[in-house]
Design a protein around this motif. Structure first.
Motif, PDB file in Angstrom:
ATOM      1  N   PHE A 146      37.118  40.037  -1.458  1.00 47.27           N
ATOM      2  CA  PHE A 146      38.531  39.729  -1.655  1.00 47.27           C
ATOM      3  C   PHE A 146      38.790  38.791  -2.833  1.00 47.27           C
ATOM      4  N   SER A 147      37.727  38.301  -3.458  1.00 46.84           N
ATOM      5  CA  SER A 147      37.900  37.470  -4.658  1.00 46.84           C
ATOM      6  C   SER A 147      38.160  38.322  -5.898  1.00 46.84           C
ATOM      7  N   GLN A 148      37.955  39.644  -5.769  1.00 47.71           N
ATOM      8  CA  GLN A 148      38.077  40.551  -6.906  1.00 47.71           C
ATOM      9  C   GLN A 148      39.432  41.270  -6.921  1.00 47.71           C
ATOM     10  N   GLU A 149      39.763  41.813  -8.084  1.00 53.49           N
ATOM     11  CA  GLU A 149      40.920  42.697  -8.159  1.00 53.49           C
ATOM     12  C   GLU A 149      40.576  43.980  -7.408  1.00 53.49           C
ATOM     13  N   LEU A 150      41.510  44.460  -6.591  1.00 53.68           N
ATOM     14  CA  LEU A 150      41.230  45.593  -5.714  1.00 53.68           C
ATOM     15  C   LEU A 150      42.143  46.767  -6.017  1.00 53.68           C
ATOM     16  N   VAL A 151      41.591  47.966  -5.851  1.00 59.75           N
ATOM     17  CA  VAL A 151      42.390  49.184  -5.850  1.00 59.75           C
ATOM     18  C   VAL A 151      42.204  49.805  -4.473  1.00 59.75           C
ATOM     19  N   MET A 152      43.313  49.991  -3.755  1.00 57.95           N
ATOM     20  CA  MET A 152      43.215  50.448  -2.368  1.00 57.95           C
ATOM     21  C   MET A 152      44.300  51.466  -2.049  1.00 57.95           C
ATOM     22  N   PHE A 153      44.055  52.194  -0.956  1.00 59.36           N
ATOM     23  CA  PHE A 153      45.098  53.046  -0.414  1.00 59.36           C
ATOM     24  C   PHE A 153      46.274  52.175   0.016  1.00 59.36           C
ATOM     25  N   LYS A 154      47.456  52.780   0.073  1.00 59.26           N
ATOM     26  CA  LYS A 154      48.627  52.064   0.546  1.00 59.26           C
ATOM     27  C   LYS A 154      48.529  51.834   2.051  1.00 59.26           C
ATOM     28  N   GLN A 155      49.380  50.976   2.563  1.00 57.02           N
ATOM     29  CA  GLN A 155      49.396  50.706   4.000  1.00 57.02           C
ATOM     30  C   GLN A 155      49.700  51.992   4.764  1.00 57.02           C
ATOM     31  N   GLY A 156      49.054  52.120   5.920  1.00 52.28           N
ATOM     32  CA  GLY A 156      49.203  53.334   6.717  1.00 52.28           C
ATOM     33  C   GLY A 156      47.927  54.145   6.774  1.00 52.28           C
ATOM     34  N   TYR A 157      46.974  53.855   5.879  1.00 50.48           N
ATOM     35  CA  TYR A 157      45.665  54.507   5.894  1.00 50.48           C
ATOM     36  C   TYR A 157      44.672  53.614   6.624  1.00 50.48           C
ATOM     37  N   PHE A 158      43.746  54.226   7.404  1.00 47.56           N
ATOM     38  CA  PHE A 158      42.923  53.373   8.256  1.00 47.56           C
ATOM     39  C   PHE A 158      41.995  52.447   7.482  1.00 47.56           C
ATOM     40  N   HIS A 159      41.605  52.817   6.255  1.00 43.07           N
ATOM     41  CA  HIS A 159      40.786  51.897   5.447  1.00 43.07           C
ATOM     42  C   HIS A 159      41.580  50.627   5.155  1.00 43.07           C
ATOM     43  N   ARG A 160      42.821  50.823   4.734  1.00 43.61           N
ATOM     44  CA  ARG A 160      43.668  49.685   4.378  1.00 43.61           C
ATOM     45  C   ARG A 160      43.980  48.837   5.606  1.00 43.61           C
ATOM     46  N   GLU A 161      44.256  49.487   6.739  1.00 43.02           N
ATOM     47  CA  GLU A 161      44.565  48.751   7.961  1.00 43.02           C
ATOM     48  C   GLU A 161      43.419  47.827   8.349  1.00 43.02           C
ATOM     49  N   ARG A 162      42.179  48.355   8.281  1.00 42.30           N
ATOM     50  CA  ARG A 162      41.038  47.530   8.672  1.00 42.30           C
ATOM     51  C   ARG A 162      40.842  46.363   7.711  1.00 42.30           C
ATOM     52  N   LEU A 163      40.984  46.601   6.409  1.00 37.72           N
ATOM     53  CA  LEU A 163      40.806  45.524   5.439  1.00 37.72           C
ATOM     54  C   LEU A 163      41.914  44.483   5.548  1.00 37.72           C
ATOM     55  N   ASP A 164      43.148  44.922   5.790  1.00 40.87           N
ATOM     56  CA  ASP A 164      44.241  43.964   5.990  1.00 40.87           C
ATOM     57  C   ASP A 164      43.961  43.086   7.201  1.00 40.87           C
ATOM     58  N   SER A 165      43.420  43.696   8.259  1.00 42.68           N
ATOM     59  CA  SER A 165      43.098  42.950   9.476  1.00 42.68           C
ATOM     60  C   SER A 165      41.997  41.922   9.218  1.00 42.68           C
ATOM     61  N   VAL A 183      32.119  50.810   3.024  1.00 45.36           N
ATOM     62  CA  VAL A 183      31.342  49.998   2.081  1.00 45.36           C
ATOM     63  C   VAL A 183      32.194  49.651   0.875  1.00 45.36           C
ATOM     64  N   ALA A 184      31.826  48.560   0.214  1.00 48.95           N
ATOM     65  CA  ALA A 184      32.472  48.201  -1.050  1.00 48.95           C
ATOM     66  C   ALA A 184      31.949  49.139  -2.130  1.00 48.95           C
ATOM     67  N   VAL A 185      32.809  49.501  -3.076  1.00 44.75           N
ATOM     68  CA  VAL A 185      32.382  50.356  -4.184  1.00 44.75           C
ATOM     69  C   VAL A 185      32.770  49.689  -5.501  1.00 44.75           C
ATOM     70  N   VAL A 186      31.786  49.648  -6.420  1.00 45.25           N
ATOM     71  CA  VAL A 186      31.984  49.011  -7.723  1.00 45.25           C
ATOM     72  C   VAL A 186      31.370  49.909  -8.797  1.00 45.25           C
ATOM     73  N   VAL A 196      37.734  52.497 -10.329  1.00 48.03           N
ATOM     74  CA  VAL A 196      36.473  51.817 -10.004  1.00 48.03           C
ATOM     75  C   VAL A 196      35.413  52.130 -11.052  1.00 48.03           C
ATOM     76  N   LYS A 197      35.273  53.403 -11.408  1.00 49.97           N
ATOM     77  CA  LYS A 197      34.237  53.808 -12.369  1.00 49.97           C
ATOM     78  C   LYS A 197      34.426  53.152 -13.724  1.00 49.97           C
ATOM     79  N   ARG A 198      35.676  52.891 -14.090  1.00 46.24           N
ATOM     80  CA  ARG A 198      35.958  52.250 -15.385  1.00 46.24           C
ATOM     81  C   ARG A 198      35.998  50.737 -15.278  1.00 46.24           C
ATOM     82  N   ASP A 199      35.650  50.225 -14.089  1.00 46.08           N
ATOM     83  CA  ASP A 199      35.477  48.785 -13.861  1.00 46.08           C
ATOM     84  C   ASP A 199      36.777  47.995 -14.026  1.00 46.08           C
TER      85      ASP A 199
END
Length: 289
Positions: A187-206, A166-169, A231-234
């Motif tokens: 994807f229109s927003q500024e994102l903070v994500m895990f680096k490549q190699g983590y399955f969350h990032r892989e799915r979002l990159d795809s 899920v998206a978290v804001v 995220v908590k500090r927006d």
């Protein structure tokens, strides 16, 4: 072929330096040089290119390295199997775990397992899915938590759980009152994500590639507390598994309009040897899932 020479060969290949490899092997540098030349002589092949202090594998050396690692791992497996037949259990489980699973899922599991089997040692290594799969194949860990998708053929696995991403804001973010979020909005927003190699990032990159969107990764880190604080500090938004967001106050989770589910498994090498400790832990996790 002398397995001792193979061990020396792998050490030199990994260190790319005779001196450093000799120190790691606790042998004299001249003795290691002689051993490598002896192996090359036996094979009638040049395994290394020598260039000043650094050496590199030749094409022939690259081929041998793959086989040598497999042979040495199988010898270690056989040694462990024989020890266990004499009742000398390994007594250790080496587990590779992604950050979210290590933070929210496994602490209770590990403590419950340790309570039941106090003599067994548990070593948990935090890493991304790709690194975990490589460590499994290289024999650096015994079991690993990873995705079912794109699992290498040399690994086997059992399903562990399914969790929605899920998206978290932050509560102050403009999206915080939305019931669902489109990929375009996310994807229109500024994102903070895990680096490549983590399955969350892989799915979002795809997804980003499939939808022909451009991602703005303002922050990249493998530190989950850092992601949550940003995220908590927006300062940015992110995407995490529900098993994480359910335990975090001061953030708002929003399902995607096209739901994303990740199937997470516990994996091991197909041709590897699982110790009694490993098998016991594997059964414990499945029974307490």
């Amino acid at each position: 072929m002398d397995t001792r020479l193979l061990k020396y060969f792998v050490a030199v290949a990994e260190h790319q330096n005779i001196t450093h490899a000799a120190k790691a092997l606790y042998i004299a540098q001249p003795a290691l040089s002689v051993a490598i030349k002896k192996l090359e002589s036996q094979l009638e092949l040049e395994l290394f290119r020598r260039n000043d202090r650094k050496i590199a594998l030749t094409n022939e050396g690259e081929v041998l390295l793959t086989h040598a690692k497999l042979i040495l791992q199988q010898i270690d497996d056989a040694t462990l199997a024989m020890k266990e037949l004499r009742g000398l259990e390994k007594g250790e489980v080496r587990l590779g775990v992604p950050s979210i699973m290590g933070t929210y899922y496994f602490p209770d599991v590990l403590m419950a397992f340790k309570s039941r089997y106090p003599k067994l040692k548990l070593t948990m290594v935090e890493a991304g899915a790709q690194s975990i799969q490589k460590m499994l194949l290289d024999g650096e860990i015994d079991l690993g938590i990873t995705q079912v998708r794109n699992l290498p053929e040399d690994l086997d696995s059992d399903h562990l759980l399914r969790s929605q991403m899920v998206a978290v804001v932050s509560p102050e973010h403009e999206f915080s009152t939305k019931e669902t979020l489109s990929f375009k909005e996310f994807f229109s927003q500024e994102l903070v994500m895990f680096k490549q190699g983590y399955f969350h990032r892989e799915r979002l990159d795809s997804i980003c590639k499939q939808e022909n969107l451009t991602a703005d990764f303002s922050f990249e880190t493998n530190l989950l507390p850092v992601i949550l604080k940003i995220v908590k500090r927006d300062f940015a938004i992110s995407a995490l598994l529900e098993l994480a967001t359910a335990n975090e106050p001061d953030i708002v989770s929003i399902p995607f309009s096209e739901p994303i589910f990740l199937d997470i498994s516990i994996a091991w090498r197909k041709k590897g040897y699982l110790s009694r400790a490993d098998r016991t832990f594997l059964e414990f996790v499945k029974q307490n899932n």
